[in-house]
Design an enzyme around this catalytic site. Structure first.
Site, PDB file in Angstrom:
ATOM      1  N   SER A 150      -5.943   1.968 -11.335  1.00 14.22           N
ATOM      2  CA  SER A 150      -5.171   2.494 -12.460  1.00 14.22           C
ATOM      3  C   SER A 150      -5.754   3.816 -12.955  1.00 14.22           C
ATOM      4  O   SER A 150      -6.972   4.034 -12.890  1.00 14.22           O
ATOM      5  CB  SER A 150      -5.224   1.480 -13.602  1.00 14.22           C
ATOM      6  OG  SER A 150      -4.791   2.035 -14.815  1.00 14.22           O
ATOM      7  N   TYR A 174     -10.289  -4.996 -19.091  1.00 16.10           N
ATOM      8  CA  TYR A 174      -9.286  -4.765 -18.041  1.00 16.10           C
ATOM      9  C   TYR A 174      -9.624  -3.493 -17.257  1.00 16.10           C
ATOM     10  O   TYR A 174      -9.695  -3.497 -16.022  1.00 16.10           O
ATOM     11  CB  TYR A 174      -7.885  -4.649 -18.663  1.00 16.10           C
ATOM     12  CG  TYR A 174      -6.900  -3.921 -17.785  1.00 16.10           C
ATOM     13  CD1 TYR A 174      -6.304  -4.557 -16.705  1.00 16.10           C
ATOM     14  CD2 TYR A 174      -6.598  -2.564 -18.012  1.00 16.10           C
ATOM     15  CE1 TYR A 174      -5.416  -3.870 -15.875  1.00 16.10           C
ATOM     16  CE2 TYR A 174      -5.717  -1.886 -17.194  1.00 16.10           C
ATOM     17  CZ  TYR A 174      -5.134  -2.547 -16.121  1.00 16.10           C
ATOM     18  OH  TYR A 174      -4.276  -1.864 -15.304  1.00 16.10           O
ATOM     19  N   LYS A 213     -10.981  -2.709 -13.194  1.00 13.54           N
ATOM     20  CA  LYS A 213     -10.435  -1.747 -12.220  1.00 13.54           C
ATOM     21  C   LYS A 213     -11.575  -0.894 -11.644  1.00 13.54           C
ATOM     22  O   LYS A 213     -11.658  -0.672 -10.440  1.00 13.54           O
ATOM     23  CB  LYS A 213      -9.369  -0.849 -12.872  1.00 13.54           C
ATOM     24  CG  LYS A 213      -8.085  -1.586 -13.243  1.00 13.54           C
ATOM     25  CD  LYS A 213      -7.353  -2.128 -12.028  1.00 13.54           C
ATOM     26  CE  LYS A 213      -6.153  -2.969 -12.365  1.00 13.54           C
ATOM     27  NZ  LYS A 213      -5.632  -3.780 -11.249  1.00 13.54           N
TER      28      LYS A 213
HETATM   29  C1  UD1 Z   1      -1.531   0.918 -20.419  1.00 14.01           C
HETATM   30  C2  UD1 Z   1      -2.998   0.863 -20.115  1.00 14.01           C
HETATM   31  C3  UD1 Z   1      -3.216   1.023 -18.645  1.00 14.01           C
HETATM   32  C4  UD1 Z   1      -2.441  -0.003 -17.883  1.00 14.01           C
HETATM   33  C5  UD1 Z   1      -0.976   0.153 -18.230  1.00 14.01           C
HETATM   34  C6  UD1 Z   1      -0.131  -0.902 -17.524  1.00 14.01           C
HETATM   35  C7  UD1 Z   1      -4.384   1.717 -21.922  1.00 14.01           C
HETATM   36  C8  UD1 Z   1      -5.189   2.857 -22.439  1.00 14.01           C
HETATM   37  N1  UD1 Z   1      -3.734   1.914 -20.813  1.00 14.01           N
HETATM   38  O1  UD1 Z   1      -1.110   2.265 -20.203  1.00 14.01           O
HETATM   39  O2  UD1 Z   1      -4.570   0.853 -18.360  1.00 14.01           O
HETATM   40  O3  UD1 Z   1      -2.658   0.184 -16.500  1.00 14.01           O
HETATM   41  O4  UD1 Z   1      -0.816   0.014 -19.638  1.00 14.01           O
HETATM   42  O5  UD1 Z   1      -0.248  -2.137 -18.134  1.00 14.01           O
HETATM   43  O6  UD1 Z   1      -4.332   0.680 -22.528  1.00 14.01           O
HETATM   44  N2  UD1 Z   1       4.121   3.083 -26.729  1.00 14.01           N
HETATM   45  C9  UD1 Z   1       4.862   3.109 -27.891  1.00 14.01           C
HETATM   46  N3  UD1 Z   1       5.488   1.953 -28.282  1.00 14.01           N
HETATM   47  C10 UD1 Z   1       5.401   0.787 -27.575  1.00 14.01           C
HETATM   48  C11 UD1 Z   1       4.642   0.769 -26.381  1.00 14.01           C
HETATM   49  C12 UD1 Z   1       4.008   1.941 -25.990  1.00 14.01           C
HETATM   50  O7  UD1 Z   1       4.951   4.123 -28.562  1.00 14.01           O
HETATM   51  O8  UD1 Z   1       5.986  -0.235 -28.012  1.00 14.01           O
HETATM   52  C13 UD1 Z   1       3.460   4.319 -26.268  1.00 14.01           C
HETATM   53  C14 UD1 Z   1       1.957   4.193 -26.151  1.00 14.01           C
HETATM   54  O9  UD1 Z   1       1.344   4.514 -27.363  1.00 14.01           O
HETATM   55  C15 UD1 Z   1       1.666   5.198 -25.035  1.00 14.01           C
HETATM   56  C16 UD1 Z   1       2.912   5.174 -24.162  1.00 14.01           C
HETATM   57  O10 UD1 Z   1       3.935   4.601 -24.977  1.00 14.01           O
HETATM   58  O11 UD1 Z   1       1.520   6.464 -25.582  1.00 14.01           O
HETATM   59  C17 UD1 Z   1       2.759   4.356 -22.910  1.00 14.01           C
HETATM   60  O12 UD1 Z   1       2.261   3.071 -23.277  1.00 14.01           O
HETATM   61  P1  UD1 Z   1       2.145   1.864 -22.247  1.00 14.01           P
HETATM   62  O13 UD1 Z   1       3.440   1.661 -21.560  1.00 14.01           O
HETATM   63  O14 UD1 Z   1       1.576   0.694 -22.984  1.00 14.01           O
HETATM   64  O15 UD1 Z   1       1.133   2.374 -21.151  1.00 14.01           O
HETATM   65  P2  UD1 Z   1      -0.337   3.017 -21.334  1.00 14.01           P
HETATM   66  O16 UD1 Z   1      -0.923   2.652 -22.640  1.00 14.01           O
HETATM   67  O17 UD1 Z   1      -0.258   4.450 -20.983  1.00 14.01           O
END
Ligand code: UD1
Length: 347
Positions: free
Chosen positions: A127, A152, A156
């Site tokens: 990841s 987690y 990785k």
């Molecule tokens: C996360 C994990 C990553 C993991 C991936 C897949 C971290 C730092 N990263 O990535 O290691 O491989 O998930 O499970 O934890 N967001 C919103 N609202 C929501 C959900 C997300 O605004 O309800 C935003 C988050 O703040 C982020 C972006 O969307 O900025 C992407 O979030 P997400 O899909 O959870 O992925 P990552 O956090 O990038």
């Protein structure tokens, strides 16, 4: 004779897409899954898409050494793609033992068994989380990994290192393990058939399933975590990679190993698009493409989120001969088609 690939975690989100692409590239596939985070929906979808009813399926836990050994005894395995792992960041902070035990033991079993059966090609599902909050963007494979911020993420990093060390120790022996770690950025979307896709249990942690569940009315409102980040629109930047494109990168990596094209016994590739997209842009694109007005609000930042991360993809493009092709619009349309189909399938 067709080469055979074992896909652990093959009934899950990414595993099912990879199984489809492997079969359409002419590989035989054996799927192993303990079904701890999925049901048979995606595996049934794989059979429909590929028209193959007889894909060998084992409901086993890779933490059970004897079960993994049975797979290698019953099949002549040319490569393993190891997906079987827990992946919820927050849960890993609350339950580190569960994460370390599951994610490390299952991989160690795969490696030990593969080695004892004469060696194998092993692809590990890593990841972009291994980079943490990088200073220089986009990140290349040479960008230093930062200390993991969750168990987690640590699993990785540790599994990457385990694979590297095992490759090194077996080089030149009779039981060679070759290894590739693919570092995924943010996998999203679904197969164009809408027969397989992401199937989160409970409240989704990830952005796109939360968006589609809000659009279909399962969730009331999407919370956008933070709009005061130092980015153009104040929301975080990510590199959203289409899951079918991502699956094709696995086929390219497996072929590279099986066809003896590797330049080193252990290689690492970023798998992303190379394009940063903000959370707000993604939400707006979803609305535009699907003609939906999404209920969303801006809330506080989510602890642990990095401001921005996206991939330098030159190495994967050149060495794997692979490139992300689907546009973010196509991907978001596929995610929505899957969510709608799922609501029919689950009726
Ligand atoms: C996360 C994990 C990553 C993991 C991936 C897949 C971290 C730092 N990263 O990535 O290691 O491989 O998930 O499970 O934890 N967001 C919103 N609202 C929501 C959900 C997300 O605004 O309800 C935003 C988050 O703040 C982020 C972006 O969307 O900025 C992407 O979030 P997400 O899909 O959870 O992925 P990552 O956090 O990038």
């Amino acid at each position: 004779m067709a080469k055979k690939v074992l896909v652990s975690g093959g009934a899950g989100y990414i595993g099912s897409h990879v199984t489809v692409e492997l079969i359409s590239a002419g590989y035989d596939v054996v799927v192993a899954d303990n079904m701890s985070n999925c049901d048979m929906t995606c595996f049934e979808g794989v059979k429909k898409i590929t028209g193959k009813d007889d894909i060998p399926f084992y409901q086993i836990d890779c933490c059970d050494f004897a079960s993994v050994n049975r797979l290698f005894t019953e099949h002549e395995i040319d490569a393993v793609i190891h997906f079987a792992a827990f992946k919820a960041v927050g849960e890993s902070v609350a339950e580190p033992i569960k994460y370390y035990r599951n994610n490390l033991v299952s991989f160690l079993n795969i490696l030990e068994v593969a080695k004892s059966h004469g060696g194998c090609n092993v692809l590990f599902s890593s990841s972009a989380t291994v980079y943490g909050e990088a200073d220089i963007l986009p990140v290349t494979e040479q960008t230093p990994r930062l200390p993991a911020t969750s168990p987690y993420g640590n699993t990785k990093q540790m599994c990457e290192d385990i694979l590297r060390d095992v490759v090194k120790a077996t080089t030149g022996s009779e039981n060679v393990i070759n290894g590739i770690a693919l570092r995924y950025f943010n996998p999203i979307g679904a197969h164009p058939s809408a027969l397989i896709g992401e199937l989160p249990r409970g409240v989704p942690n990830n952005l796109v399933p939360f968006i589609t569940q809000t659009a279909i009315g399962k969730r009331e409102c999407l919370s956008i975590f933070g709009n005061d980040y130092p980015t153009e629109d104040g929301t975080c930047l990510r590199d959203y990679i289409d899951v079918v494109d991502l699956a094709k990168a696995h086929v390219a990596a497996v072929s590279r190993m099986i066809d003896g094209k590797m330049k080193n016994g252990y290689e690492v590739f970023n798998v992303g698009t190379g394009r940063p997209v903000s959370v707000y842009e993604l939400v707006r694109a979803f609305e535009r493409v699907n003609g939906i007005e999404l209920n969303y609000k801006f809330v506080d930042r989510r602890p642990g989120d990095v401001v921005a991360i996206w991939a330098e993809t030159t190495l994967a493009n050149n060495e794997l001969g692979w490139k992300a092709e689907r546009t973010v619009e196509e991907t978001l349309a596929s995610a929505w088609a899957w969510e709608r189909n799922l609501s029919l399938l689950q009726k």
